[in-house]
Design a protein around this motif. Structure first.
Motif, PDB file in Angstrom:
ATOM      1  N   GLY A  82      31.581  31.421  31.917  1.00 57.11           N
ATOM      2  CA  GLY A  82      30.422  32.552  31.754  1.00 57.11           C
ATOM      3  C   GLY A  82      30.706  33.942  32.162  1.00 57.11           C
ATOM      4  N   GLY A  83      32.002  34.229  32.249  1.00 57.29           N
ATOM      5  CA  GLY A  83      32.524  35.702  32.595  1.00 57.29           C
ATOM      6  C   GLY A  83      32.472  36.359  31.387  1.00 57.29           C
ATOM      7  N   GLY A 116      34.681  34.528  28.720  1.00 58.68           N
ATOM      8  CA  GLY A 116      33.940  33.531  28.027  1.00 58.68           C
ATOM      9  C   GLY A 116      32.963  33.864  27.126  1.00 58.68           C
ATOM     10  N   ILE A 131      29.801  26.837  28.659  1.00 58.62           N
ATOM     11  CA  ILE A 131      29.273  26.436  29.924  1.00 58.62           C
ATOM     12  C   ILE A 131      29.683  27.150  31.005  1.00 58.62           C
ATOM     13  CG2 ILE A 131      29.424  24.079  31.022  1.00 58.62           C
ATOM     14  CD1 ILE A 131      30.519  23.041  28.447  1.00 58.62           C
ATOM     15  N   ASN A 136      32.419  43.424  39.571  1.00 61.60           N
ATOM     16  CA  ASN A 136      33.706  44.456  39.900  1.00 61.60           C
ATOM     17  C   ASN A 136      33.224  45.673  39.693  1.00 61.60           C
ATOM     18  OD1 ASN A 136      33.726  45.492  37.133  1.00 61.60           O
ATOM     19  ND2 ASN A 136      33.765  43.476  36.405  1.00 61.60           N
ATOM     20  N   ALA A 188      37.783  30.020  32.609  1.00 60.80           N
ATOM     21  CA  ALA A 188      37.263  29.652  34.119  1.00 60.80           C
ATOM     22  C   ALA A 188      37.437  30.498  35.121  1.00 60.80           C
ATOM     23  CB  ALA A 188      37.154  28.272  34.110  1.00 60.80           C
ATOM     24  N   ALA A 225      38.815  32.122  38.379  1.00 59.26           N
ATOM     25  CA  ALA A 225      39.600  31.513  39.346  1.00 59.26           C
ATOM     26  C   ALA A 225      39.743  30.090  39.443  1.00 59.26           C
ATOM     27  CB  ALA A 225      39.245  32.240  40.875  1.00 59.26           C
ATOM     28  N   LEU A 251      35.016  45.868  47.318  1.00 58.22           N
ATOM     29  CA  LEU A 251      34.249  47.002  47.161  1.00 58.22           C
ATOM     30  C   LEU A 251      33.637  47.384  48.076  1.00 58.22           C
ATOM     31  CD1 LEU A 251      33.555  46.453  43.184  1.00 58.22           C
ATOM     32  CD2 LEU A 251      35.586  47.945  44.246  1.00 58.22           C
ATOM     33  N   ILE A 259      35.394  36.784  43.616  1.00 54.91           N
ATOM     34  CA  ILE A 259      36.665  35.881  43.363  1.00 54.91           C
ATOM     35  C   ILE A 259      37.398  36.166  42.128  1.00 54.91           C
ATOM     36  CG2 ILE A 259      37.243  33.329  43.415  1.00 54.91           C
ATOM     37  CD1 ILE A 259      34.784  33.044  45.511  1.00 54.91           C
ATOM     38  N   GLU A 260      38.726  36.073  42.213  1.00 53.49           N
ATOM     39  CA  GLU A 260      39.526  36.516  40.973  1.00 53.49           C
ATOM     40  C   GLU A 260      40.932  35.800  40.902  1.00 53.49           C
ATOM     41  OE1 GLU A 260      39.212  37.898  38.154  1.00 53.49           O
ATOM     42  OE2 GLU A 260      40.863  39.708  38.085  1.00 53.49           O
ATOM     43  N   PHE A 304      43.353  37.442  34.936  1.00 57.44           N
ATOM     44  CA  PHE A 304      43.250  38.626  34.797  1.00 57.44           C
ATOM     45  C   PHE A 304      43.617  39.737  35.880  1.00 57.44           C
ATOM     46  CE2 PHE A 304      41.325  36.850  31.179  1.00 57.44           C
ATOM     47  CZ  PHE A 304      41.973  37.269  29.881  1.00 57.44           C
ATOM     48  N   LEU A 350      42.974  41.155  38.423  1.00 53.92           N
ATOM     49  CA  LEU A 350      42.116  42.217  38.924  1.00 53.92           C
ATOM     50  C   LEU A 350      42.029  43.603  38.079  1.00 53.92           C
ATOM     51  CD1 LEU A 350      43.230  40.961  41.848  1.00 53.92           C
ATOM     52  CD2 LEU A 350      43.204  43.080  42.736  1.00 53.92           C
ATOM     53  N   HIS A 351      42.355  43.042  36.681  1.00 51.62           N
ATOM     54  CA  HIS A 351      42.020  44.183  35.737  1.00 51.62           C
ATOM     55  C   HIS A 351      41.435  43.874  34.549  1.00 51.62           C
ATOM     56  CE1 HIS A 351      46.711  43.818  36.387  1.00 51.62           C
ATOM     57  NE2 HIS A 351      46.275  43.302  35.223  1.00 51.62           N
ATOM     58  N   GLY A 352      40.796  42.578  34.495  1.00 48.36           N
ATOM     59  CA  GLY A 352      40.385  42.113  33.262  1.00 48.36           C
ATOM     60  C   GLY A 352      39.049  42.432  32.596  1.00 48.36           C
TER      61      GLY A 352
HETATM   62  C1  LIG Z   1      35.951  43.457  43.385  1.00 46.24           C
HETATM   63  C2  LIG Z   1      36.752  43.315  42.085  1.00 46.24           C
HETATM   64  C3  LIG Z   1      36.815  44.683  41.392  1.00 46.24           C
HETATM   65  C4  LIG Z   1      37.373  44.540  40.058  1.00 46.24           C
HETATM   66  N1  LIG Z   1      37.423  45.878  39.191  1.00 46.24           N
HETATM   67  C5  LIG Z   1      37.750  45.980  38.107  1.00 46.24           C
HETATM   68  C6  LIG Z   1      37.834  47.147  37.192  1.00 46.24           C
HETATM   69  O1  LIG Z   1      37.389  48.190  37.605  1.00 46.24           O
HETATM   70  N2  LIG Z   1      38.433  46.985  35.989  1.00 46.24           N
HETATM   71  C7  LIG Z   1      38.607  46.022  35.601  1.00 46.24           C
HETATM   72  O2  LIG Z   1      39.100  46.022  34.225  1.00 46.24           O
HETATM   73  N3  LIG Z   1      38.887  44.892  36.039  1.00 46.24           N
HETATM   74  C8  LIG Z   1      38.131  44.862  37.439  1.00 46.24           C
HETATM   75  N4  LIG Z   1      38.020  43.689  38.070  1.00 46.24           N
HETATM   76  C9  LIG Z   1      38.896  42.278  37.547  1.00 46.24           C
HETATM   77  C10 LIG Z   1      37.686  41.523  36.617  1.00 46.24           C
HETATM   78  O3  LIG Z   1      36.457  41.901  37.250  1.00 46.24           O
HETATM   79  C11 LIG Z   1      38.212  40.321  36.188  1.00 46.24           C
HETATM   80  O4  LIG Z   1      39.544  40.323  35.661  1.00 46.24           O
HETATM   81  C12 LIG Z   1      37.515  39.715  35.176  1.00 46.24           C
HETATM   82  O5  LIG Z   1      35.924  39.909  35.016  1.00 46.24           O
HETATM   83  C13 LIG Z   1      37.610  38.278  34.711  1.00 46.24           C
HETATM   84  O6  LIG Z   1      36.621  37.558  33.919  1.00 46.24           O
HETATM   85  P1  LIG Z   1      36.508  36.337  33.672  1.00 46.24           P
HETATM   86  O7  LIG Z   1      35.795  35.941  32.605  1.00 46.24           O
HETATM   87  O8  LIG Z   1      37.976  35.918  33.530  1.00 46.24           O
HETATM   88  O9  LIG Z   1      36.572  35.563  35.154  1.00 46.24           O
HETATM   89  P2  LIG Z   1      34.996  35.395  35.777  1.00 46.24           P
HETATM   90  O10 LIG Z   1      34.157  36.633  35.752  1.00 46.24           O
HETATM   91  O11 LIG Z   1      35.359  34.827  37.289  1.00 46.24           O
HETATM   92  O12 LIG Z   1      34.189  34.295  35.141  1.00 46.24           O
HETATM   93  C14 LIG Z   1      34.813  32.663  34.981  1.00 46.24           C
HETATM   94  C15 LIG Z   1      33.621  31.958  35.067  1.00 46.24           C
HETATM   95  O13 LIG Z   1      33.876  30.533  35.110  1.00 46.24           O
HETATM   96  C16 LIG Z   1      33.004  29.703  35.576  1.00 46.24           C
HETATM   97  N5  LIG Z   1      33.673  28.477  35.895  1.00 46.24           N
HETATM   98  C17 LIG Z   1      34.756  28.051  36.583  1.00 46.24           C
HETATM   99  N6  LIG Z   1      34.781  26.681  36.424  1.00 46.24           N
HETATM  100  C18 LIG Z   1      33.684  26.293  35.736  1.00 46.24           C
HETATM  101  C19 LIG Z   1      33.703  25.042  35.151  1.00 46.24           C
HETATM  102  N7  LIG Z   1      34.318  24.031  35.463  1.00 46.24           N
HETATM  103  N8  LIG Z   1      32.563  24.868  34.439  1.00 46.24           N
HETATM  104  C20 LIG Z   1      31.858  25.820  34.000  1.00 46.24           C
HETATM  105  N9  LIG Z   1      31.969  27.007  34.452  1.00 46.24           N
HETATM  106  C21 LIG Z   1      33.104  27.446  35.176  1.00 46.24           C
HETATM  107  C22 LIG Z   1      32.853  30.500  37.051  1.00 46.24           C
HETATM  108  O14 LIG Z   1      31.532  30.391  37.760  1.00 46.24           O
HETATM  109  C23 LIG Z   1      32.848  31.888  36.480  1.00 46.24           C
HETATM  110  O15 LIG Z   1      31.565  32.611  36.345  1.00 46.24           O
HETATM  111  C24 LIG Z   1      37.800  43.700  39.479  1.00 46.24           C
HETATM  112  C25 LIG Z   1      37.449  42.431  40.047  1.00 46.24           C
HETATM  113  C26 LIG Z   1      36.868  42.248  41.306  1.00 46.24           C
HETATM  114  C27 LIG Z   1      36.729  40.787  41.818  1.00 46.24           C
END
Ligand SMILES: Cc1cc2nc3c(=O)[nH]c(=O)nc-3n(C[C@H](O)[C@H](O)[C@H](O)COP(=O)(O)OP(=O)(O)OC[C@H]3O[C@@H](n4cnc5c(N)ncnc54)[C@H](O)[C@@H]3O)c2cc1C
Length: 379
Positions: free
Chosen positions: A12-13, A16, A33, A46, A201, A203, A225, A306-307, A332, A334-336
């Motif tokens: 649920g990032g 998702g 989920i 982020n 999911a 990281a 940050l 965490i990324e 992604f 650091l830029h997703g």
């Molecule tokens: C400090 C920081 C600064 C950043 N700045 C930028 C920015 O300025 N611009 C930009 O474009 N990007 C930035 N990024 C990158 C960006 O935040 C990420 O690339 C993006 O949010 C990734 O999204 P996601 O949905 O893939 O992952 P996530 O947000 O990590 O979501 C994945 C989710 O999956 C869940 N999960 C894992 N395993 C399971 C499981 N088995 N069952 C159910 N749930 C599960 C986790 O709990 C998590 O909530 C930054 C990242 C960080 C950490």
């Protein structure tokens, strides 16, 4: 008893939630989920940078697609996500860095991309009046901006739910397996089954992929940050330095968010990070050197998220190379955040139509191992 749904989205990032929302718009009833709560990890903490600027070439089409959605995000999710567009500026601190900028913009123009524009010292000073006088220019992407990450992810989650997605938070997806043409997933004491599974999911996605026979070179990192006390308004665009690990943005309340890629130590099994205060001090020092107005500021808070970071710095996006009905959306690097809205739209097209007009074929998991899927869909 196993409950059947149209699609299961794990994570649920922003990714998702966006995919769940776009699947709903395409007429499906997905199940989302999330082991903690939507936006608990990278997507909620982020820097909020909405940036086409300085992207790796293979992900530019997805970034451009996403930008179009950001500009109308309130129409999509009934929430403006605090999105504002003041551009993003890459600052060259010397002539050598400016030469690299010039070559990059020429390369992009050669490929037909026009969102990055080379600027001279005068235009840099117009956009960023407080920048040190020694900086000879840089690059601007004028449509870029920033949004509130937690507000955005929550808005996408909420709209997905309103359109028919079932959202389960606080419980992990476990024991994922393919049987009788469906993906079966244990969620607490329930089992759900669907013909489609999206691995979003964050990281934790690399382990899911590896468990399903598709290991990829991904590591877990924790970018940091920090935020300062209020200083007089001195900047509108988000600023990135070409030669140093630094980016920053000033909010309307005067506080300044400083980031740029210095890393904390992640402990992902415990959802924890330990900050590296020395690197944070280096970032703060650099901002204070370049912007005299910042010298009165103090750091009031710092954190990390965490990324998943891929070895080649571009995400894993698209159908599995081994399994029918499995899709990956992670790494992604650091830029997703900016990519989230567009990635959800494109993923829904891949799932529902079997293809998309947006070029994402360079992001596939098959760049790490050849496809063994007989009837693999192409994009
Ligand atoms: C400090 C920081 C600064 C950043 N700045 C930028 C920015 O300025 N611009 C930009 O474009 N990007 C930035 N990024 C990158 C960006 O935040 C990420 O690339 C993006 O949010 C990734 O999204 P996601 O949905 O893939 O992952 P996530 O947000 O990590 O979501 C994945 C989710 O999956 C869940 N999960 C894992 N395993 C399971 C499981 N088995 N069952 C159910 N749930 C599960 C986790 O709990 C998590 O909530 C930054 C990242 C960080 C950490």
């Amino acid at each position: 008893m196993t409950k059947n749904v149209d699609a299961i989205v794990v994570g649920g990032g922003i990714h998702g939630c966006s995919t769940a929302l776009h699947l709903c718009l395409a007429g499906m009833k997905p199940m989302l989920i999330e082991k903690d709560y939507a936006g608990r990890h990278a997507s909620g903490v982020n820097a909020g940078g909405v940036r086409q600027l300085a992207r790796h070439i293979p992900e530019i089409p997805l970034s451009i697609r996403s930008m179009g959605i950001w500009e109308k995000v309130a129409e999509l999710v009934d929430d403006d996500c605090s999105f504002e567009s003041h551009g993003q500026v890459l600052v060259a601190e010397n002539e050598e860095e400016l030469a690299v900028c010039r070559a990059r913009v020429a390369e992009l123009n050669g490929l037909g991309f026009t969102h990055e524009e080379l600027i001279d010292a005068a235009e840099l000073r117009r956009l960023v009046p407080a920048v040190a006088e020694t900086c000879p220019g840089g690059v601007v992407s004028r449509r870029d901006g920033a949004a509130n990450p937690a507000q955005t992810t929550t808005a996408f989650r909420r709209k997905a739910e309103r359109l028919g997605a079932t959202v389960r938070e606080g419980v992990a997806a476990n024991n994922i397996r393919y049987r009788d043409g469906r993906w079966h997933v244990e969620v607490g004491s329930d089992t759900f089954a669907a013909p489609v599974l999206v691995n979003a999911a964050g990281a934790w996605a690399g382990k899911i992929a590896a468990d399903l026979g598709e290991p990829v070179p991904v590591e877990t990192v924790a970018p940091m940050l920090m935020i300062t006390s209020r200083v007089p308004h001195f900047i509108d665009p988000v600023v990135i330095l070409r030669g140093r690990k630094l980016s920053f943005k000033q909010f309307v309340n005067g506080t300044v968010l400083i980031g740029g890629g210095h890393l904390a130590t992640p402990y992902q099994d415990r959802n924890e990070t330990v900050l590296d205060w020395k690197s944070l001090a280096t970032s703060a020092q650099t901002v204070f050197e370049l912007f005299p107005v910042m010298r009165s500021a103090t750091i009031v808070r710092a954190w990390a998220g965490i990324e998943a970071k891929m070895k080649d710095d571009i995400p894993v996006f698209g159908p599995s190379s081994r399994h029918q009905g499995l899709y990956h959306q992670f790494g992604f690097s650091l830029h997703g955040f900016q990519l989230g809205p567009g990635a959800g739209a494109v993923m829904a097209e891949l799932i529902v139509n079997g293809g998309t007009q947006t070029r994402v074929s360079d992001l596939g998991i098959d760049r790490f191992h050849p496809s063994t899927l007989q009837n693999k869909r192409t994009s």
